[in-house]
Design a protein around this motif. Structure first.
Motif, PDB file in Angstrom:
ATOM      1  N   UNK A  89       0.825  -1.208   0.000  1.00  0.00           N
ATOM      2  CA  UNK A  89       0.000   0.000   0.000  1.00  0.00           C
ATOM      3  C   UNK A  89       0.865   1.266   0.000  1.00  0.00           C
ATOM      4  N   UNK A 145       3.332   1.875  -1.729  1.00  0.00           N
ATOM      5  CA  UNK A 145       3.657   2.291  -3.094  1.00  0.00           C
ATOM      6  C   UNK A 145       2.513   3.115  -3.700  1.00  0.00           C
ATOM      7  N   UNK A 146       1.254   2.822  -3.299  1.00  0.00           N
ATOM      8  CA  UNK A 146       0.114   3.599  -3.807  1.00  0.00           C
ATOM      9  C   UNK A 146       0.121   5.002  -3.203  1.00  0.00           C
ATOM     10  N   UNK A 169      13.121   6.640  -5.307  1.00  0.00           N
ATOM     11  CA  UNK A 169      12.113   5.573  -5.145  1.00  0.00           C
ATOM     12  C   UNK A 169      11.986   4.723  -6.409  1.00  0.00           C
ATOM     13  N   UNK A 176       2.680   6.904  -4.989  1.00  0.00           N
ATOM     14  CA  UNK A 176       2.210   7.310  -6.313  1.00  0.00           C
ATOM     15  C   UNK A 176       1.305   8.520  -6.199  1.00  0.00           C
ATOM     16  N   UNK A 177       0.425   8.480  -5.186  1.00  0.00           N
ATOM     17  CA  UNK A 177      -0.522   9.579  -4.989  1.00  0.00           C
ATOM     18  C   UNK A 177       0.216  10.865  -4.676  1.00  0.00           C
ATOM     19  N   UNK A 189      10.733   5.171  -9.264  1.00  0.00           N
ATOM     20  CA  UNK A 189       9.389   5.108  -9.857  1.00  0.00           C
ATOM     21  C   UNK A 189       9.497   5.213 -11.377  1.00  0.00           C
TER      22      UNK A 189
END
Lengths: 483, 214
Positions: free
Chosen positions: B1, B3-4, B71, B7-8, B73
């Protein structure tokens, strides 16, 4: 005994080093998942898959060639491992399934055993069907994924997070399926010859096969940790440049294919619903990946697929079993003649009066077989040759003649009866065995029939699961009562 | 979670950064208008505002950059995204640069040219707003990027037309000193270059879209 397993462990290690890259390679190479995370999940779920669901695919491999001596099993696994290792050195993506099949055929040739053509056809046809199926799965899956991303307008970063989870999920599912499907390659040949006792741990009973699968699973895990990183980092750049979303689709397709070919539960479910079932055979994870990648590549127009690499990989699929069979033959020769090890238990054949009667009962005209009556033949190949000289039989009848003529030396002795573990046999079955104690049999089917007469639980019926269980129990009993 | 959440967080930062680019266009437009009408107080205020917006934009860009690298990403599009953000930041810088140019040169712009200058400013801001929409679509709805890019190309062509017309008019005004003509021409060119730069970003974005859809 454990010395003989070493070649299986070597094969497990090379499977871990190579095939783990199919499952997590693209994710690690594209930095979506760290190697340590990938290796940890991969190892854990390969072991779980091997121990929990490993039995399904190993049966078909057992039918292909019943390697009946532990030294022979050692060489078969060694030949497969060696060919995997050599092909890896030559930088060909290699399949352990093909290597082990080649090695078993090598053993069959050396020991004069017959290669079960129906099992071989079943396995070889999956080598063609498996990549096609993977492509067939990856294409609609990719279209659906692409459609979903467009439909829901997922933000790039959210998509990145979802893709990472998806890659991890697909990797875990893939590792489990890999363990379940490919453990048969690693340890399958040892199952009939290892005779390990069941172990109970925390209320869970581990059968001998499961203990072997655990050992093989650990060897795969060691392969993943020690050697797979290099392969993982190069695998993504093979056939087609994959985006992380494509990679996730490809790994899911691969994992689904492996699962289809190894799940006993799925097979039962399909059967109960009157649907066609997938044969439970060890398939190649490399072939599944290649098929899935080509599927996605074709959707993108196919222009960017490196067909030369594809051709190289495909040629490896033909050469791997041949190389494995050659290494197997050569090594068996050395071990048998130089190191004086029994690489196979000699199985002789004779059509005696009882055998003739059984053959006749099943509808085969035995008159033409009379010249073979009471003639002892050294192996399956010579019996087959002799039979074929006398009359033409279809595959099923020939199989029946061979099975009926196969000689064994079984005696239901009291000492051997004492050695039977209570977990593997029911009370009625034990009673049936006691009733026939003291009797000896020249053919295995005679013992099976004698037992069937004593107990319903020793009779085959329409229940496939019951028959599989009974077959495996009978195999253990033959080993137990062999003189 | 985690990672979400991550992202947000970065999604919000990118949205915020793009908001700063749009805001800089609006401030620039108001500031330039104040300059042309001789409202020095408003102009100074807008100058101060645009400097602040530029600082905020720089901070956000650096933070996003650091975040994406540490991170790891979007590894496959990371360099494209960072280049895109840098390009967008350069648009913000140019808006600020145009207001500072007015402040430094303290140029007396002929009243005849006010209308065209205002029109040019409006079109340039439209161009930048269109590229901001395209960039937002690149993150959220890649198939919509093309529509926004069309708008960028349309407004950039309009900007070229106005700028050419304006420069011709400036040089045809013979009663002005050459130096005065040249400074006004340079300002017109500076503004037009913002639209040109937005067009360059649109071209790069087009390639990023192709790369992402492969």
């Amino acid at each position: 005994m454990f010395g003989f397993f070493s070649s299986g462990l070597f094969l497990g290690w090379s499977l871990g080093a190579n095939d783990a890259s199919n499952v997590f390679g693209t994710a690690v190479a594209s930095q979506m998942i760290r190697f340590r995370t990938a290796a940890l999940y991969c190892s854990l779920f390969v072991i779980l898959g091997a121990v929990i669901s490993g039995a399904g695919a190993s049966h078909t491999l057992g039918k292909l060639g019943d390697v009946n001596a532990v030294a022979g099993a050692f060489i078969v696994a060694f030949a497969a491992a060696m060919s995997v290792y050599l092909m890896t050195l030559a930088r060909f993506p290699v399949s352990t399934s093909q290597a082990i099949v080649g090695a078993i055929i090598g053993w069959n040739i050396f020991s004069g055993s017959l290669t079960d053509m129906s099992s071989l056809t079943k396995i070889v046809s999956t080598w063609i069907f498996c990549p096609l199926l993977a492509a067939g799965i990856s294409m609609p899956l990719y279209l659906m994924t692409g459609g979903g991303i467009r439909r829901f307008g997922i933000h790039m970063f959210k998509l990145d997070a979802i893709t990472r989870w998806s890659l991890l999920g697909a990797g875990i599912f893939g590792s489990y399926s890999l363990g379940a499907n490919n453990i048969a390659n690693v340890m399958g040949v040892f199952v009939p010859v290892a005779h390990l006792s069941d172990i109970s741990l925390l209320g869970i009973t581990f059968s001998g096969a499961q203990q072997l699968f655990l050992l093989g699973g650990i060897a795969i895990a060691v392969g993943v940790f020690t050697f797979s990183k290099r392969v993982m980092l190069t695998v993504g750049k093979g056939i087609f440049d994959l985006s992380p979303v494509m990679a996730a689709v490809v790994v899911w397709s691969h994992s689904i294919v492996l699962f289809l070919f190894s799940s006993v539960a799925l097979e039962t479910w399909l059967k109960n619903h009157g649907l066609p079932q997938f044969p439970l055979v060890p398939v190649s994870s490399s072939q599944a990946i290649v098929g899935a990648v080509i599927g996605v590549g074709l959707l993108k127009g196919g222009k960017t697929i490196r067909w030369k690499t594809v051709a190289g990989i495909t040629s490896g699929w033909v050469t791997t079993p041949i190389i494995a069979a050659l290494i197997s033959l050569l090594s068996l020769f050395f071990l048998q003649n130089v190191f004086q090890q029994d690489t196979f238990r000699k199985v002789e054949y004779m059509l005696d009066n009882e055998a003739m009667a059984r053959v006749e009962q099943s509808g085969v005209a035995t008159k033409s077989l009379e010249p073979l009556l009471l003639r002892q033949l050294p192996n399956a190949v010579s019996l087959k040759k002799e039979v074929e000289k006398l009359l033409q039989l279809d595959e099923r009848s020939l199989k029946l003649v061979m099975e009926t003529a196969e000689l064994d030396n079984l005696k239901i002795s009291v000492e051997a009866l004492r050695g039977i573990e209570s977990q593997i046999i029911s009370e009625n079955q034990l009673k049936a065995l006691i009733k026939i104690s003291g009797r000896g049999f020249n053919h295995r089917w005679q013992m099976a029939e004698a037992l069937a007469e004593q107990s319903l639980e020793f009779q085959f019926n329409d229940d496939k699961e019951h028959n599989t269980r009974l077959n495996s129990l009978l195999k253990r009993l033959y080993n137990q009562f062999r003189q | 979670m985690k990672i979400f959440k991550r992202a947000l967080g970065v999604e919000k930062q990118i949205d915020n950064f793009l908001n700063q680019v749009v805001r800089s266009g609006l401030i620039f437009s108001q500031g330039a208008e104040a300059y042309l009408t001789g409202n020095k107080t408003d102009f100074k205020r807008k100058l101060k505002e645009i400097v602040e917006v530029e600082h905020t934009g720089d901070d956000l860009r650096r933070s996003i950059q650091q975040y994406l690298y540490t991170k790891t990403l979007i590894p496959e599009s990371r360099s494209d995204v960072l280049q895109l953000l840098e390009d967008m930041d350069s648009l913000l810088d140019r808006f600020k640069g145009a207001l500072w140019r007015m402040e430094i040169e303290n140029l007396d712009i002929e009243e005849d040219f006010h209308e065209d200058f205002l029109l040019l400013i409006k079109v340039v801001v439209e161009t930048v707003e269109a590229i901001v929409h395209a960039v937002r679509a690149f993150f959220k709805n890649i198939s919509a990027v093309a529509d926004h890019l069309d708008k960028v190309y349309y407004w950039e062509t309009e900007s070229d037309k106005i700028s050419t017309r304006l420069q011709s008019a400036i040089f045809r005004k013979e009663e002005l000193r050459l130096s005065h003509r040249m400074l006004q021409r340079e300002l017109a060119r500076h503004l037009d270059k913002i639209a040109d730069r937005a067009e360059d970003v649109a071209d790069s974005l087009n390639i990023y879209v192709i790369k992402r859809s492969v």
